[in-house]
Enzyme design. Structure first.
Site, PDB file in Angstrom:
ATOM      1  N   GLU A 258       0.899  -1.158   0.000  1.00 13.46           N
ATOM      2  CA  GLU A 258       0.000   0.000   0.000  1.00 13.46           C
ATOM      3  C   GLU A 258       0.928   1.195   0.000  1.00 13.46           C
ATOM      4  O   GLU A 258       1.542   1.495   1.024  1.00 13.46           O
ATOM      5  CB  GLU A 258      -0.844   0.017   1.276  1.00 13.46           C
ATOM      6  CG  GLU A 258      -1.771  -1.143   1.439  1.00 13.46           C
ATOM      7  CD  GLU A 258      -2.808  -1.174   0.348  1.00 13.46           C
ATOM      8  OE1 GLU A 258      -3.339  -0.119   0.007  1.00 13.46           O
ATOM      9  OE2 GLU A 258      -3.066  -2.263  -0.181  1.00 13.46           O
ATOM     10  N   CYS A 297      -2.857   8.693   3.568  1.00 13.60           N
ATOM     11  CA  CYS A 297      -2.567   8.166   2.228  1.00 13.60           C
ATOM     12  C   CYS A 297      -3.730   8.400   1.283  1.00 13.60           C
ATOM     13  O   CYS A 297      -3.556   8.419   0.072  1.00 13.60           O
ATOM     14  CB  CYS A 297      -2.261   6.679   2.328  1.00 13.60           C
ATOM     15  SG  CYS A 297      -3.551   5.772   3.188  1.00 13.60           S
TER      16      CYS A 297
HETATM   17  P1  NAP Z   1       8.358   4.873   4.526  1.00 13.94           P
HETATM   18  O1  NAP Z   1       9.498   5.759   4.845  1.00 13.94           O
HETATM   19  O2  NAP Z   1       8.342   4.196   3.214  1.00 13.94           O
HETATM   20  O3  NAP Z   1       8.327   3.802   5.703  1.00 13.94           O
HETATM   21  C1  NAP Z   1       7.296   2.865   5.773  1.00 13.94           C
HETATM   22  C2  NAP Z   1       7.725   1.713   6.657  1.00 13.94           C
HETATM   23  O4  NAP Z   1       8.768   0.982   6.008  1.00 13.94           O
HETATM   24  C3  NAP Z   1       8.305   2.138   8.001  1.00 13.94           C
HETATM   25  O5  NAP Z   1       7.899   1.229   8.982  1.00 13.94           O
HETATM   26  C4  NAP Z   1       9.802   2.043   7.769  1.00 13.94           C
HETATM   27  O6  NAP Z   1      10.515   1.867   8.952  1.00 13.94           O
HETATM   28  C5  NAP Z   1       9.838   0.803   6.924  1.00 13.94           C
HETATM   29  N1  NAP Z   1      11.072   0.586   6.188  1.00 13.94           N
HETATM   30  C6  NAP Z   1      11.830   1.487   5.538  1.00 13.94           C
HETATM   31  N2  NAP Z   1      12.885   0.869   4.956  1.00 13.94           N
HETATM   32  C7  NAP Z   1      12.771  -0.456   5.244  1.00 13.94           C
HETATM   33  C8  NAP Z   1      13.555  -1.612   4.946  1.00 13.94           C
HETATM   34  N3  NAP Z   1      14.653  -1.534   4.212  1.00 13.94           N
HETATM   35  N4  NAP Z   1      13.148  -2.805   5.433  1.00 13.94           N
HETATM   36  C9  NAP Z   1      12.026  -2.913   6.165  1.00 13.94           C
HETATM   37  N5  NAP Z   1      11.246  -1.844   6.486  1.00 13.94           N
HETATM   38  C10 NAP Z   1      11.610  -0.635   6.027  1.00 13.94           C
HETATM   39  O7  NAP Z   1       6.970   5.641   4.654  1.00 13.94           O
HETATM   40  P2  NAP Z   1       6.463   6.573   5.857  1.00 13.94           P
HETATM   41  O8  NAP Z   1       7.230   7.860   5.788  1.00 13.94           O
HETATM   42  O9  NAP Z   1       6.417   5.852   7.162  1.00 13.94           O
HETATM   43  O10 NAP Z   1       4.943   6.819   5.450  1.00 13.94           O
HETATM   44  C11 NAP Z   1       4.527   7.828   4.583  1.00 13.94           C
HETATM   45  C12 NAP Z   1       4.156   7.276   3.230  1.00 13.94           C
HETATM   46  O11 NAP Z   1       3.287   6.156   3.382  1.00 13.94           O
HETATM   47  C13 NAP Z   1       3.382   8.269   2.387  1.00 13.94           C
HETATM   48  O12 NAP Z   1       3.974   8.336   1.128  1.00 13.94           O
HETATM   49  C14 NAP Z   1       1.975   7.700   2.333  1.00 13.94           C
HETATM   50  O13 NAP Z   1       1.277   7.998   1.139  1.00 13.94           O
HETATM   51  C15 NAP Z   1       2.189   6.252   2.482  1.00 13.94           C
HETATM   52  N6  NAP Z   1       1.008   5.607   3.077  1.00 13.94           N
HETATM   53  C16 NAP Z   1       0.260   4.760   2.333  1.00 13.94           C
HETATM   54  C17 NAP Z   1      -0.849   4.148   2.891  1.00 13.94           C
HETATM   55  C18 NAP Z   1      -1.704   3.198   2.108  1.00 13.94           C
HETATM   56  O14 NAP Z   1      -2.537   2.528   2.711  1.00 13.94           O
HETATM   57  N7  NAP Z   1      -1.554   3.099   0.811  1.00 13.94           N
HETATM   58  C19 NAP Z   1      -1.181   4.393   4.228  1.00 13.94           C
HETATM   59  C20 NAP Z   1      -0.393   5.262   4.951  1.00 13.94           C
HETATM   60  C21 NAP Z   1       0.705   5.866   4.369  1.00 13.94           C
HETATM   61  P3  NAP Z   1      11.327   3.066   9.637  1.00 13.94           P
HETATM   62  O15 NAP Z   1      10.332   4.134   9.962  1.00 13.94           O
HETATM   63  O16 NAP Z   1      11.910   2.448  10.846  1.00 13.94           O
HETATM   64  O17 NAP Z   1      12.335   3.514   8.631  1.00 13.94           O
END
Ligand code: NAP
Length: 519
Positions: A258, A297
């Site tokens: 997602e 999101c």
């Molecule tokens: P993110 O930086 O991509 O991080 C998402 C998750 O992935 C976090 O738990 C992060 O952990 C983890 N992660 C990052 N690198 C990883 C790796 N190499 N291995 C395993 N896990 C890893 O996104 P975010 O800043 O938290 O969220 C914002 C984004 O999410 C926005 O772009 C939004 O549109 C999107 N979003 C989408 C939805 C949906 O349902 N489609 C819902 C909510 C948000 P760490 O924080 O520890 O780095």
């Protein structure tokens, strides 16, 4: 909260990582809260514990027994929701923002408990269909069954929904009899961790059914294979990295993403000022810009309006935005809280600057905001920002997701034109069509369907019961094609089925009945 490392729950106990870790600050005051680090934690041990202890315990329970677990877990969170509201305020969430996450979370789990109780058999196997005859004489048949996989569900969540994001993944996994290893996003891991603690305190789940790791998960993907799944929510960039891991590409761990999305809302030509649809459109746009300070999101990033209504809409949205009071959650009259942290605010400001090269600022300034009850610079506050792109064919407005209280208004010329413009978002979670005109609603809803997981049609008749643009419903698909990740969550019991293995069992009719009769 103290200046310590946030603990994780692994292998049946609370443990703290070592090392410097990531420092997490209060979004409102800037005060240091704690460190997040998983360094030194036994992650391979957690994977084994899920598979060897949690999996067998859960998969041997019947579906109704698992549904009862989900219900009890949801009830436990509901009873202690105030604790989660209080923590959410430290991440910048107002009470109503926190409810979206917390009540949305246990509400979703409750819906799953009900779906599981009513829609799944009193056994451990789902028989999907009637016997299918495969030979002329009726000696050989086939039938599809769904059984629990023997692995674990790794659930990686975004920072913006620490409770809902976790529970909407956890509930279907529990129903499917699969143990979960939750990995919350670092900035709000303390809220997800507390929700896990509440569930564990209730003592309803079997050992190994739920573990949480606060911090990164190095090496975990190396241990995943065909019986495991990864459900990811976050940015498209992280999704792309994880999707390319050998666990997914070579060993076929199931992967669901997602990701981010440049969602849209479309005003119909019939919805001129003075019509209920005009007001509904304006109000939905302002709601989506300001709830959780736009860190959703599903928020509306692109608002399409017929050329001749553009000035009126700009004026009406700006007037409503001028009523928004930004400040500390709980402070007098505050209607919009802070972003999750200063880094997030910097990111949103950068994205606004990119958008502003193709659009003008119709309301707000990303660098200046009046704040009630807190310091505007120490906290991650930002004004709502409405942009207006009179030339909607420019790429950036369809590509850049400013993950904050930001939206861009732009004109369109015809139904065909707006369908084409919406498609330039390359796939979104949700699109709204706000119109009382049957033909327009039909042409646009079906025209944009190929690029969306969910399409909401809003008018004066449905408005009183409409669940809103930004609210995923557990009964309906949450997810979207292309840029939105190409995945699917929720959608009722489909989310449970996604954790199960579908197998076609072929045999003679008597034997088949014998094998499946107890199910
Ligand atoms: P993110 O930086 O991509 O991080 C998402 C998750 O992935 C976090 O738990 C992060 O952990 C983890 N992660 C990052 N690198 C990883 C790796 N190499 N291995 C395993 N896990 C890893 O996104 P975010 O800043 O938290 O969220 C914002 C984004 O999410 C926005 O772009 C939004 O549109 C999107 N979003 C989408 C939805 C949906 O349902 N489609 C819902 C909510 C948000 P760490 O924080 O520890 O780095």
């Amino acid at each position: 909260m103290s200046d310590e490392t946030l603990t994780s729950y692994l292998g049946g106990r609370w443990v703290a990582g070592t090392g410097e870790g990531a420092r997490v600050a209060d979004a409102v005051t800037g005060e240091h809260l704690h460190v997040v680090s998983s360094k030194g934690l036994d992650l391979p041990g957690a994977v084994s514990y899920a598979r060897d202890v949690g999996g067998p315990a859960l998969s041997s329970m019947t579906f109704p027994e698992r549904a009862a677990l989900v219900k009890a877990a949801a009830a436990a969170v509901s009873e202690r929701k105030q604790e989660l509201y209080d923590l959410s305020a430290r991440a910048g969430a107002t009470r109503s923002d926190a409810k979206v996450d917390v009540d949305g979370g246990f509400g979703t789990a409750m819906v799953y408990a009900g779906l599981g109780r009513r829609g799944l058999p009193d056994g451990t196997v789902i028989v999907e269909d009637e016997p299918i005859q495969l030979g002329k004489e009726g000696l050989f048949f086939g039938q599809h069954v769904l059984t629990s996989r023997r692995g674990l569900a790794v659930q990686i969540n975004a920072f913006n929904f620490p409770v809902w994001g976790m529970l909407e993944k956890l509930a279907p996994a529990l129903l499917a009899g699969v143990p979960s290893l939750v990995k919350p996003a670092t900035p709000t891991a303390y809220i997800a961790r507390h929700a896990v603690q509440i569930i564990l305190d209730a003592g309803v789940l079997p050992a190994g059914a739920l573990q949480i790791v606060c911090g990164s998960i190095p090496g975990v993907f190396d241990l995943l294979g065909g019986q495991d799944s990864v459900s990811f929510t976050g940015s498209a960039e992280t999704a792309a990295t994880l999707r390319g891991d050998a666990a997914v590409t070579h060993r076929s761990a199931r992967f669901n993403a997602e990701a981010d999305s440049v969602n849209s809302s479309i005003l119909g030509p019939d919805a001129t000022p003075g019509t209920p649809e005009f007001d509904l459109f304006v109000s939905a746009l302002v709601t989506e810009m300001t709830v959780k300070a736009g860190q959703k999101c599903t928020a509306i990033r692109r608002a399409f309006v017929p050329q001749r209504q553009l000035d009126d809409v700009t004026e009406a949205v700006a007037a409503k935005l001028s009523e928004v009071v930004v400040g500390a959650p709980g402070a007098d009259a505050v209607t919009m809280g802070a972003l999750v942290g200063l880094a997030q605010r910097d990111d949103v400001r950068d994205k606004v600057a990119q958008l502003a090269t193709h659009a003008t600022m119709a309301f707000g300034d990303p660098r200046t905001v009046e704040v009630v009850g807190a310091d505007a610079e120490r906290g991650a506050f930002m004004s709502p920002v409405l942009l207006r792109a009179d030339g909607p064919d420019v790429g950036a407005v369809h590509e850049v997701e400013a993950f904050g209280p930001v939206s861009t208004l732009m004109p369109y010329a015809s139904s065909e034109h707006v369908v084409e413009l919406v498609a330039r978002g390359e796939g979104s979670l949700v699109g709204s069509v706000v119109s009382f005109d049957d033909d327009f609603a039909r042409d646009v809803a079906l025209g944009i369907a190929s690029h969306h997981g969910r399409v909401l049609v809003l008018d004066r008749d449905s408005a009183p019961e409409s669940t809103g643009h930004g609210t995923p419903m557990p009964q309906l698909v949450h997810g979207g094609p292309g840029r939105a990740g190409g995945g699917q969550e929720e959608a009722g019991l489909r989310a449970v089925h996604d954790h199960l293995q579908r197998t076609a069992v072929q045999a003679g009719p008597g034997r088949l009945q014998g094998i499946l009769k107890r199910e």
